[in-house]
Design an enzyme around this catalytic site. Structure first.
Site, short mmCIF file in Angstrom:
data_model
loop_
_atom_site.label_atom_id
_atom_site.label_comp_id
_atom_site.label_asym_id
_atom_site.label_seq_id
_atom_site.Cartn_x
_atom_site.Cartn_y
_atom_site.Cartn_z
N HIS A 195 -8.37 1.93 -33.61
CA HIS A 195 -8.77 1.50 -34.96
C HIS A 195 -7.78 0.52 -35.57
O HIS A 195 -7.64 0.41 -36.78
CB HIS A 195 -8.94 2.71 -35.92
CG HIS A 195 -10.13 3.56 -35.60
ND1 HIS A 195 -10.06 4.94 -35.48
CD2 HIS A 195 -11.41 3.23 -35.34
CE1 HIS A 195 -11.25 5.41 -35.18
NE2 HIS A 195 -12.09 4.39 -35.09
N ARG A 235 -14.18 -7.93 -30.59
CA ARG A 235 -13.38 -6.72 -30.68
C ARG A 235 -13.31 -6.13 -29.28
O ARG A 235 -14.35 -5.89 -28.65
CB ARG A 235 -14.06 -5.72 -31.61
CG ARG A 235 -13.30 -4.42 -31.68
CD ARG A 235 -14.07 -3.43 -32.49
NE ARG A 235 -13.34 -2.20 -32.63
CZ ARG A 235 -13.88 -1.08 -33.09
NH1 ARG A 235 -15.13 -1.05 -33.46
NH2 ARG A 235 -13.16 0.01 -33.19
N ARG A 271 -17.03 13.19 -30.52
CA ARG A 271 -15.82 13.34 -29.69
C ARG A 271 -14.98 14.51 -30.21
O ARG A 271 -14.92 14.77 -31.41
CB ARG A 271 -14.99 12.06 -29.74
CG ARG A 271 -15.59 10.94 -28.91
CD ARG A 271 -14.84 9.64 -29.08
NE ARG A 271 -15.54 8.71 -29.93
CZ ARG A 271 -15.01 7.63 -30.50
NH1 ARG A 271 -13.74 7.35 -30.28
NH2 ARG A 271 -15.72 6.84 -31.25
N GLY A 317 -16.79 4.96 -42.97
CA GLY A 317 -18.03 5.39 -43.62
C GLY A 317 -17.88 6.68 -44.41
O GLY A 317 -18.40 6.80 -45.53
N LEU A 374 -11.99 7.38 -41.53
CA LEU A 374 -12.93 8.46 -41.25
C LEU A 374 -14.34 7.90 -41.14
O LEU A 374 -14.99 7.65 -42.16
CB LEU A 374 -12.87 9.51 -42.37
CG LEU A 374 -11.46 10.02 -42.74
CD1 LEU A 374 -11.54 10.99 -43.91
CD2 LEU A 374 -10.78 10.68 -41.54
P1 AMP Z 1 -18.81 4.43 -39.77
O1 AMP Z 1 -18.67 4.79 -38.32
O2 AMP Z 1 -17.52 3.97 -40.39
O3 AMP Z 1 -19.95 3.49 -40.05
O4 AMP Z 1 -19.18 5.78 -40.53
C1 AMP Z 1 -20.32 6.53 -40.22
C2 AMP Z 1 -20.20 7.91 -40.86
O5 AMP Z 1 -20.10 7.76 -42.30
C3 AMP Z 1 -21.40 8.80 -40.60
O6 AMP Z 1 -20.98 10.13 -40.28
C4 AMP Z 1 -22.12 8.79 -41.94
O7 AMP Z 1 -22.87 9.96 -42.17
C5 AMP Z 1 -20.94 8.74 -42.90
N1 AMP Z 1 -21.36 8.37 -44.24
C6 AMP Z 1 -21.85 7.17 -44.66
N2 AMP Z 1 -22.20 7.25 -45.97
C7 AMP Z 1 -21.92 8.52 -46.39
C8 AMP Z 1 -22.04 9.23 -47.61
N3 AMP Z 1 -22.53 8.65 -48.71
N4 AMP Z 1 -21.64 10.53 -47.65
C9 AMP Z 1 -21.14 11.13 -46.54
N5 AMP Z 1 -20.99 10.51 -45.35
C10 AMP Z 1 -21.38 9.22 -45.27
#
Ligand code: AMP
Length: 404
Positions: A184, A96, A244, A333, A212
């Protein structure tokens, strides 16, 4: 059949995937996916990996300083994979790469010439591009016979109409590459393909995808192609993120320079590392932590409120750019896991034809709108690694065809 390795280097992490390639044109099969975290001098790095059924294959902390950089992390990944799969034959390594600049609108085989061009884009993505490229160099040393493929986060957005591609500054800067690139793209590429598979009629329509995660952006698609994105020249623009800032009046930068007397490096740290959810909450960049704290912590509540407000604003703007909306998709996430954020984003959006089904949303079903909602609202887990593995497969096939 040969295998492909996918690498996705962040500022202090390295995600990896070990894929079995198939010669019937089917999707590569993920056999092992994992992550090395806390890479850096003085840190205790950690490696985790799982098999296809979710079995934990490794979950170990290294000694302090054992993994000082991305090259060392890749060395650990390869040692782990070779121990797990002594028969592994890596035909391709897919990387990536965050920034493909104005040139690249598709994956490309990495050569010395391409590497030189990509190094020129380092100032456009200072947190990611240098790590991406050091991962590529290390992979060249470890796998001299494999095809090395770059997959760009910007490529999916390269055919935006000019009005969505430019800033209103003197035109010479556009020619120099100062444009709205959008990021993204691997995630949006995956989601567009998945939508075509599960609901081809929706894929043909007007779609907004909200990616998100710790990084966050939104993309407007027409017939599966990107028309507009909330991110711009760098991965700072648009929605607020973990650390950010998201959209910012450029006058704020002048204030930081002229009145606060900050240096460019200090402003860079402020905007990339100290802002967003962390800056507003003064607590955490992590949505789970903020949601858990929100009941008793006003700043955590305010940070979440700002995040939701900006998503809703961007949703209206992208719907206007698309001339309507048939589907909204949550991913990343937060988008995949937080029913609470999805509910807040969709609340009172009946004016645009959105009606969330509370039960479906709470249960985390794929379709979370009511049967009467004019706009379909979906949750689709993203899979950037698979998009990289597909590009690796295609490049291996191209090489094979060329050799025959
Ligand atoms: P990513 O960068 O796509 O891995 O997403 C990370 C973000 O997803 C972080 O802010 C985590 O706190 C959020 N996240 C993961 N699981 C949950 C959940 N069950 N509820 C709320 N936020 C989450």
């Amino acid at each position: 059949m040969p295998h492909a390795l996918t690498l996705n280097a962040g500022s202090s992490s390295l995600k990896f995937g070990y894929f079995q390639l198939r010669d019937d044109g089917a999707d590569p099969e993920a056999r092992i996916v994992g992550l090395v975290e806390r890479i850096g001098a003085g840190e205790r790095a950690h490696i985790r990996a799982r098999g296809p059924d979710g079995t934990v294959l490794v979950d170990e902390e290294f000694g302090r300083n054992h993994v000082p950089d991305h090259a060392a992390a890749l060395g650990e990944v390869v040692a782990f994979l070779r121990a797990q799969r002594p028969d592994a034959r890596f035909a391709a390594v897919g990387h990536r790469v965050v920034h493909g600049g104005p040139d690249f609108d598709a994956p490309v085989e990495l050569t010395d010439e391409v590497m030189q061009r990509l190094a020129e884009f380092q100032p456009l993505a200072p947190l990611h591009q240098p790590h991406n490229l050091s991962g590529v160099r290390a992979a060249f040393d470890l796998f001299p016979d494999a095809v090395q493929v770059a997959c760009f986060d910007t490529a999916f957005h390269r055919h935006h109409p000019w009005v969505n591609d430019t800033f209103a500054i003197p035109r010479k800067y556009y020619d120099q590459g100062v444009r709205r690139y959008g990021f993204h793209g691997l995630s949006y590429d995956y989601i567009a393909g998945k939508l075509a598979e599960i609901a081809p009629h929706l894929h043909m329509g007007r779609t907004i995808v909200a990616h998100l995660g710790n990084g966050a952006s939104m993309c407007g698609l027409m017939g599966g192609r990107s028309v507009a994105s909330s991110m711009g020249f760098t991965a700072l623009d648009g929605l607020p993120m973990g650390t950010r800032c998201g959209q910012l009046d450029p006058g704020v930068l002048l204030y930081m320079l002229q009145t606060e007397g900050m240096s460019a490096a200090e402003i860079q740290d402020l905007l990339y590392k100290e802002s967003g959810l962390l800056g507003l909450s003064e607590l955490s960049n992590d949505m789970r932590t903020l949601e858990a704290a929100a009941k008793d912590n006003e700043r955590a509540r305010e940070a979440i409120a700002y995040f939701v407000f900006r998503i809703r604003r961007e949703l209206g703007a992208l719907a206007a750019a698309l001339g309507g909306l048939s589907t909204l998709i949550f991913t990343g996430g937060i988008g995949e896991n937080s029913a609470h954020i999805r509910e807040k984003v969709c609340a009172g959006m009946d004016w645009i034809g959105m009606e969330l089904d509370e039960g479906r949303n709470q249960r985390g079903e794929q379709l979370i709108s009511t049967d009467f909602s004019r706009v379909r609202i979906l949750v689709i887990p993203t899979n950037e690694e698979l998009v990289i593995a597909r590009a690796a497969r295609d490049m291996v096939a191209e090489r094979k065809d060329a050799a025959e």
